[in-house]
Design a protein around this motif. Structure first.
Motif, PDB file in Angstrom:
ATOM      1  N   ALA A  13      38.293 -17.256 -12.694  1.00 43.15           N
ATOM      2  CA  ALA A  13      38.490 -17.036 -11.264  1.00 43.15           C
ATOM      3  C   ALA A  13      39.492 -15.917 -11.045  1.00 43.15           C
ATOM      4  O   ALA A  13      40.224 -15.515 -11.965  1.00 43.15           O
ATOM      5  N   LEU A  14      39.518 -15.429  -9.806  1.00 39.31           N
ATOM      6  CA  LEU A  14      40.438 -14.374  -9.398  1.00 39.31           C
ATOM      7  C   LEU A  14      41.250 -14.821  -8.195  1.00 39.31           C
ATOM      8  O   LEU A  14      40.727 -15.485  -7.301  1.00 39.31           O
ATOM      9  N   VAL A  15      42.524 -14.438  -8.188  1.00 39.87           N
ATOM     10  CA  VAL A  15      43.363 -14.542  -6.997  1.00 39.87           C
ATOM     11  C   VAL A  15      43.892 -13.140  -6.747  1.00 39.87           C
ATOM     12  O   VAL A  15      44.543 -12.546  -7.613  1.00 39.87           O
ATOM     13  N   ILE A  16      43.607 -12.588  -5.574  1.00 42.20           N
ATOM     14  CA  ILE A  16      43.925 -11.195  -5.272  1.00 42.20           C
ATOM     15  C   ILE A  16      44.909 -11.154  -4.123  1.00 42.20           C
ATOM     16  O   ILE A  16      44.685 -11.747  -3.066  1.00 42.20           O
ATOM     17  N   MET A  17      46.022 -10.428  -4.324  1.00 44.87           N
ATOM     18  CA  MET A  17      47.101 -10.385  -3.346  1.00 44.87           C
ATOM     19  C   MET A  17      47.621  -8.966  -3.186  1.00 44.87           C
ATOM     20  O   MET A  17      48.044  -8.339  -4.162  1.00 44.87           O
ATOM     21  N   SER A  18      47.601  -8.441  -1.971  1.00 41.82           N
ATOM     22  CA  SER A  18      48.275  -7.185  -1.630  1.00 41.82           C
ATOM     23  C   SER A  18      48.073  -6.106  -2.681  1.00 41.82           C
ATOM     24  O   SER A  18      49.022  -5.619  -3.297  1.00 41.82           O
ATOM     25  N   THR A  19      46.800  -5.709  -2.867  1.00 39.18           N
ATOM     26  CA  THR A  19      46.466  -4.695  -3.854  1.00 39.18           C
ATOM     27  C   THR A  19      45.214  -3.974  -3.394  1.00 39.18           C
ATOM     28  O   THR A  19      44.775  -4.119  -2.253  1.00 39.18           O
ATOM     29  N   TRP A  20      44.603  -3.219  -4.296  1.00 40.79           N
ATOM     30  CA  TRP A  20      43.373  -2.487  -3.977  1.00 40.79           C
ATOM     31  C   TRP A  20      42.632  -2.218  -5.271  1.00 40.79           C
ATOM     32  O   TRP A  20      43.185  -2.361  -6.359  1.00 40.79           O
ATOM     33  N   ASP A  75      52.778  -7.299   5.451  1.00 38.43           N
ATOM     34  CA  ASP A  75      52.649  -6.226   4.460  1.00 38.43           C
ATOM     35  C   ASP A  75      52.246  -4.920   5.133  1.00 38.43           C
ATOM     36  O   ASP A  75      51.232  -4.845   5.826  1.00 38.43           O
ATOM     37  N   GLU A  76      53.056  -3.876   4.918  1.00 39.87           N
ATOM     38  CA  GLU A  76      52.773  -2.557   5.470  1.00 39.87           C
ATOM     39  C   GLU A  76      52.206  -1.606   4.424  1.00 39.87           C
ATOM     40  O   GLU A  76      51.716  -0.529   4.771  1.00 39.87           O
ATOM     41  N   VAL A  77      52.284  -1.974   3.151  1.00 39.46           N
ATOM     42  CA  VAL A  77      51.779  -1.117   2.091  1.00 39.46           C
ATOM     43  C   VAL A  77      50.262  -1.264   1.984  1.00 39.46           C
ATOM     44  O   VAL A  77      49.504  -0.284   2.036  1.00 39.46           O
ATOM     45  N   PHE A  78      49.798  -2.500   1.824  1.00 40.42           N
ATOM     46  CA  PHE A  78      48.369  -2.806   1.836  1.00 40.42           C
ATOM     47  C   PHE A  78      48.127  -3.838   2.932  1.00 40.42           C
ATOM     48  O   PHE A  78      48.045  -5.039   2.665  1.00 40.42           O
ATOM     49  N   ASP A  79      48.030  -3.385   4.169  1.00 41.23           N
ATOM     50  CA  ASP A  79      47.932  -4.311   5.294  1.00 41.23           C
ATOM     51  C   ASP A  79      46.652  -5.138   5.208  1.00 41.23           C
ATOM     52  O   ASP A  79      45.602  -4.658   4.758  1.00 41.23           O
ATOM     53  N   HIS A  80      46.752  -6.397   5.628  1.00 38.41           N
ATOM     54  CA  HIS A  80      45.642  -7.333   5.440  1.00 38.41           C
ATOM     55  C   HIS A  80      44.419  -6.949   6.268  1.00 38.41           C
ATOM     56  O   HIS A  80      43.274  -7.186   5.848  1.00 38.41           O
ATOM     57  N   LYS A  81      44.612  -6.324   7.422  1.00 38.80           N
ATOM     58  CA  LYS A  81      43.460  -5.987   8.266  1.00 38.80           C
ATOM     59  C   LYS A  81      42.572  -4.949   7.591  1.00 38.80           C
ATOM     60  O   LYS A  81      41.351  -4.956   7.786  1.00 38.80           O
ATOM     61  N   THR A  82      43.167  -4.072   6.812  1.00 42.54           N
ATOM     62  CA  THR A  82      42.394  -3.047   6.112  1.00 42.54           C
ATOM     63  C   THR A  82      41.983  -3.508   4.724  1.00 42.54           C
ATOM     64  O   THR A  82      40.796  -3.474   4.366  1.00 42.54           O
ATOM     65  N   PHE A  83      42.944  -3.987   3.928  1.00 42.39           N
ATOM     66  CA  PHE A  83      42.689  -4.192   2.507  1.00 42.39           C
ATOM     67  C   PHE A  83      42.086  -5.555   2.193  1.00 42.39           C
ATOM     68  O   PHE A  83      41.159  -5.649   1.376  1.00 42.39           O
ATOM     69  N   THR A 105      40.319  -7.190   4.266  1.00 44.16           N
ATOM     70  CA  THR A 105      38.979  -7.056   4.836  1.00 44.16           C
ATOM     71  C   THR A 105      38.050  -6.315   3.891  1.00 44.16           C
ATOM     72  O   THR A 105      36.875  -6.685   3.719  1.00 44.16           O
ATOM     73  N   ARG A 106      38.559  -5.260   3.252  1.00 41.90           N
ATOM     74  CA  ARG A 106      37.728  -4.510   2.299  1.00 41.90           C
ATOM     75  C   ARG A 106      37.348  -5.362   1.098  1.00 41.90           C
ATOM     76  O   ARG A 106      36.206  -5.320   0.624  1.00 41.90           O
ATOM     77  N   PHE A 107      38.285  -6.151   0.579  1.00 42.74           N
ATOM     78  CA  PHE A 107      37.950  -7.058  -0.524  1.00 42.74           C
ATOM     79  C   PHE A 107      36.882  -8.060  -0.084  1.00 42.74           C
ATOM     80  O   PHE A 107      35.993  -8.416  -0.859  1.00 42.74           O
ATOM     81  N   LYS A 108      36.983  -8.526   1.144  1.00 42.94           N
ATOM     82  CA  LYS A 108      36.002  -9.481   1.655  1.00 42.94           C
ATOM     83  C   LYS A 108      34.617  -8.840   1.726  1.00 42.94           C
ATOM     84  O   LYS A 108      33.602  -9.504   1.490  1.00 42.94           O
ATOM     85  N   GLU A 109      34.553  -7.559   2.031  1.00 41.40           N
ATOM     86  CA  GLU A 109      33.277  -6.857   2.044  1.00 41.40           C
ATOM     87  C   GLU A 109      32.702  -6.735   0.630  1.00 41.40           C
ATOM     88  O   GLU A 109      31.494  -6.874   0.425  1.00 41.40           O
ATOM     89  N   LEU A 110      33.573  -6.450  -0.332  1.00 37.65           N
ATOM     90  CA  LEU A 110      33.126  -6.319  -1.714  1.00 37.65           C
ATOM     91  C   LEU A 110      32.781  -7.669  -2.328  1.00 37.65           C
ATOM     92  O   LEU A 110      31.883  -7.761  -3.179  1.00 37.65           O
ATOM     93  N   LEU A 111      33.518  -8.708  -1.921  1.00 35.34           N
ATOM     94  CA  LEU A 111      33.358 -10.059  -2.481  1.00 35.34           C
ATOM     95  C   LEU A 111      33.131 -11.034  -1.329  1.00 35.34           C
ATOM     96  O   LEU A 111      34.020 -11.809  -0.968  1.00 35.34           O
ATOM     97  N   PRO A 112      31.950 -11.018  -0.722  1.00 39.45           N
ATOM     98  CA  PRO A 112      31.727 -11.854   0.468  1.00 39.45           C
ATOM     99  C   PRO A 112      31.871 -13.346   0.227  1.00 39.45           C
ATOM    100  O   PRO A 112      32.081 -14.115   1.168  1.00 39.45           O
ATOM    101  N   HIS A 113      31.792 -13.765  -1.029  1.00 45.62           N
ATOM    102  CA  HIS A 113      31.961 -15.190  -1.343  1.00 45.62           C
ATOM    103  C   HIS A 113      33.437 -15.591  -1.440  1.00 45.62           C
ATOM    104  O   HIS A 113      33.744 -16.778  -1.569  1.00 45.62           O
ATOM    105  N   ALA A 114      34.357 -14.620  -1.391  1.00 44.63           N
ATOM    106  CA  ALA A 114      35.775 -14.916  -1.574  1.00 44.63           C
ATOM    107  C   ALA A 114      36.303 -15.819  -0.470  1.00 44.63           C
ATOM    108  O   ALA A 114      35.903 -15.702   0.696  1.00 44.63           O
TER     109      ALA A 114
END
Length: 311
Positions: free
Chosen positions: A137-144, A256-264, A266-275
């Motif tokens: 499994a993966l846990v993804i936090m404040s990254t890209w 988080d201002e470095v990798f804000d949740h609305k942008t980043f 959301t992008r992970f959710k697009e790549l991993l819709p099952h997340a």
């Protein structure tokens, strides 16, 4: 421990009430890597970024081990108690992925949950997506994990692009330890508590300019355009993520201002819709400092669900 050729070497130690763990060391691609290895059960690998080290996850270890899990926390080569090369060529993204891969294969890690934050994101995902037989499994936090566009934060002249300058970046981050000091201080919510309890530890583990090389070379690997050194690897990460079916939890700092949740996120959710998620917690970029125990329990609940444990 012994260095190659039989020369005895006293490994570095760190003693702190919140970090009472036995240090372990392995040779990875010629470098000495430090890690802690606590508990028993399916492994959870906690991966830090720049300019942190394993201490960032001190509030995770006990909740995870108490839940019957093995916790492995490496210090990336260049940080913490790991060896700190003084050549920039030692710090390619592929090199850091290879270092992590060497460590986890030596430990024969299988059925792992990879917890990826900051540079632990592309590094940990680089391992996971090329060793899917070892990852649960993966846990993804404040990254890209894609080449472009960069975060709006990374497009600013100050403070980010100035770090790419050949003189100013090494001067501020190398000589004055600006990222481990002022940078981390500004990247937590409870700054008073952080200054009193942790800031000196992050600064002290990088005691001189030579030990801080990675703090100013790693930022230069964040792609700002198609000529970036890491562009092809990030293209690969994005492409492979789209294929991934690994159970995934997204956790993000609300502030988080470095990798804000609305942008980043959301992008992970697009790549991993099952997340699952994103689950938002109090925290700027170093959300572990403000919400470490809470995040650890979120990880426990996530893993309980995918393992079929009763809540």
């Amino acid at each position: 421990m012994n260095e190659p050729g039989g020369r005895k070497c006293r490994p570095p130690r760190f003693e702190h009430a919140e970090w009472p763990y036995e240090p372990n060391f392995r040779r990875v691609n010629g470098w000495r890597m430090h890690y802690i290895d606590e508990g028993a059960g399916a492994p959870v690998v906690l991966l830090h970024g720049n300019p942190a080290w394993g201490f960032l996850y001190r509030k995770f270890v006990k909740p995870l081990t108490a839940a019957g899990r093995r916790v492995i926390v490496p210090d990336m080569i260049g940080f913490g108690l790991s060896e700190k090369p003084v050549r920039e060529q030692a710090h390619t993204l592929d090199g850091h992925i290879a270092n992590l891969t060497s460590l986890l294969r030596q430990l024969d890690v299988r059925d792992a949950t990879m917890v990826c934050h900051d540079w632990g994101g592309p590094t940990g995902l680089g391992f996971a997506l090329s060793n899917t037989d070892r990852v649960r499994a993966l846990v993804i936090m404040s990254t890209w994990a894609w080449p472009l566009p960069p975060a709006e934060f990374h497009e600013r002249i100050f403070p980010w692009r100035i770090m790419h300058a050949p003189v100013v970046g090494p001067y501020l981050l190398g000589r004055h330890n600006a990222l481990a000091g002022r940078g981390m201080y500004l990247s937590v919510v409870d700054r008073k508590k952080f200054a009193a309890m942790a800031q000196g530890i992050y600064e002290g583990i990088l005691p001189d300019p030579g030990s801080r090389l990675l703090t100013w070379t790693w930022p230069r690997w964040i792609p700002l355009d198609e000529s970036a050194r890491g562009f092809a690897r990030f293209e690969w990460l994005e492409r492979e993520l789209k294929k991934s079916e690994l159970p995934t939890l997204l956790v993000w700092g609300k502030e988080d201002e470095v990798f804000d949740h609305k942008t980043f996120a959301t992008r992970f959710k697009e790549l991993l819709p099952h997340a699952e998620g994103p689950e938002l917690v109090t925290g700027r970029h170093f959300l572990q400092e403000d919400s470490g125990a809470e995040i650890a329990q979120k990880i426990n609940r996530f893993l309980d669900r995918i393992e079929g444990r009763q809540s």
